[in-house]
Design an enzyme around this catalytic site. Sequence first.
Site, PDB file in Angstrom:
ATOM      1  N   GLY A  25       0.797  -1.227   0.000  1.00 37.81           N
ATOM      2  CA  GLY A  25       0.000   0.000   0.000  1.00 37.81           C
ATOM      3  C   GLY A  25       0.824   1.269   0.000  1.00 37.81           C
ATOM      4  O   GLY A  25       0.312   2.337   0.333  1.00 37.81           O
TER       5      GLY A  25
ATOM      6  N   HIS B 268       9.210   7.624  -0.581  1.00 37.76           N
ATOM      7  CA  HIS B 268      10.277   8.128   0.292  1.00 37.76           C
ATOM      8  C   HIS B 268       9.946   7.488   1.636  1.00 37.76           C
ATOM      9  O   HIS B 268       8.846   7.738   2.173  1.00 37.76           O
ATOM     10  CB  HIS B 268      10.254   9.654   0.344  1.00 37.76           C
ATOM     11  CG  HIS B 268      11.305  10.280   1.225  1.00 37.76           C
ATOM     12  ND1 HIS B 268      12.170  11.289   0.778  1.00 37.76           N
ATOM     13  CD2 HIS B 268      11.627  10.077   2.528  1.00 37.76           C
ATOM     14  CE1 HIS B 268      12.970  11.655   1.765  1.00 37.76           C
ATOM     15  NE2 HIS B 268      12.658  10.931   2.861  1.00 37.76           N
TER      16      HIS B 268
ATOM     17  N   HIS C 248       8.871   6.252   5.011  1.00 40.19           N
ATOM     18  CA  HIS C 248       8.205   6.953   6.110  1.00 40.19           C
ATOM     19  C   HIS C 248       7.567   5.945   7.044  1.00 40.19           C
ATOM     20  O   HIS C 248       7.086   4.904   6.613  1.00 40.19           O
ATOM     21  CB  HIS C 248       7.151   7.937   5.590  1.00 40.19           C
ATOM     22  CG  HIS C 248       6.164   7.343   4.638  1.00 40.19           C
ATOM     23  ND1 HIS C 248       6.454   7.134   3.309  1.00 40.19           N
ATOM     24  CD2 HIS C 248       4.898   6.889   4.819  1.00 40.19           C
ATOM     25  CE1 HIS C 248       5.410   6.588   2.712  1.00 40.19           C
ATOM     26  NE2 HIS C 248       4.451   6.413   3.609  1.00 40.19           N
TER      27      HIS C 248
HETATM   28  P1  AMP Z   1       1.820   5.451   2.168  1.00 41.55           P
HETATM   29  O1  AMP Z   1       2.823   5.749   1.087  1.00 41.55           O
HETATM   30  O2  AMP Z   1       0.633   4.664   1.683  1.00 41.55           O
HETATM   31  O3  AMP Z   1       2.439   4.837   3.385  1.00 41.55           O
HETATM   32  O4  AMP Z   1       1.153   6.793   2.670  1.00 41.55           O
HETATM   33  C1  AMP Z   1       1.616   8.070   2.345  1.00 41.55           C
HETATM   34  C2  AMP Z   1       1.017   9.009   3.358  1.00 41.55           C
HETATM   35  O5  AMP Z   1       1.536  10.299   3.100  1.00 41.55           O
HETATM   36  C3  AMP Z   1      -0.505   9.110   3.315  1.00 41.55           C
HETATM   37  O6  AMP Z   1      -1.035   8.807   4.612  1.00 41.55           O
HETATM   38  C4  AMP Z   1      -0.757  10.574   2.926  1.00 41.55           C
HETATM   39  O7  AMP Z   1      -1.892  11.129   3.546  1.00 41.55           O
HETATM   40  C5  AMP Z   1       0.530  11.241   3.368  1.00 41.55           C
HETATM   41  N1  AMP Z   1       0.880  12.450   2.627  1.00 41.55           N
HETATM   42  C6  AMP Z   1       0.948  12.596   1.284  1.00 41.55           C
HETATM   43  N2  AMP Z   1       1.315  13.843   0.963  1.00 41.55           N
HETATM   44  C7  AMP Z   1       1.498  14.504   2.133  1.00 41.55           C
HETATM   45  C8  AMP Z   1       1.877  15.835   2.471  1.00 41.55           C
HETATM   46  N3  AMP Z   1       2.162  16.754   1.533  1.00 41.55           N
HETATM   47  N4  AMP Z   1       1.955  16.162   3.778  1.00 41.55           N
HETATM   48  C9  AMP Z   1       1.666  15.249   4.736  1.00 41.55           C
HETATM   49  N5  AMP Z   1       1.319  13.976   4.473  1.00 41.55           N
HETATM   50  C10 AMP Z   1       1.222  13.616   3.196  1.00 41.55           C
HETATM   51 ZN    ZN Z   2      12.552  11.772  -1.169  1.00 42.05          ZN
END
Ligand code: AMP
Ligand code: ZN
Length: 118
Positions: A102, A107, A109
């Site tokens: 998912g 990057h 996180h």
């Molecule tokens: P995932 O790659 O599925 O683990 O989730 C990526 C997460 O990044 C999601 O929960 C998004 O809501 C969050 N996200 C995406 N863009 C931003 C942003 N500009 N600032 C904060 N959170 C973000």
């Molecule tokens: Zn990056």
Amino acid sequence: MDNCIFCKIVAKQIPASVLYEDDDLLAFKDINPAAPVHFLIIPKKHLASLADAKPEDAVLLGKMLELAPKLAAEHGCAYVEDADGNKSGGFKTVVNTGPNGGQVVYHLHMHVLGGAKL
Ligand code: AMP
Ligand code: ZN
């Protein structure tokens, strides 16, 4: 990395609600929270996913894990065990990796979620 949204947040090219920053890590609120408390901990260094981490990244990964309970506690999600052994509070940590995991943002996180029973 060009076109990486989280690298742009690290570079302050796009805004974020930053909760913590040091030389190696940044933590900021998730823009689309899935829990009352939902923030992300990222390495400033671009690593596309957990599967891209190398042995030399082990300390960085450890720092991410070590920061999670501290920041969670600062935001009302401390895990507590009292003298009688009663446990309360706590939070969830999630690292999505690849399409089947998912992962949407490539990057690395770590999600930290809390404030409710998840
Ligand atoms: P995932 O790659 O599925 O683990 O989730 C990526 C997460 O990044 C999601 O929960 C998004 O809501 C969050 N996200 C995406 N863009 C931003 C942003 N500009 N600032 C904060 N959170 C973000
Ligand atoms: Zn990056």
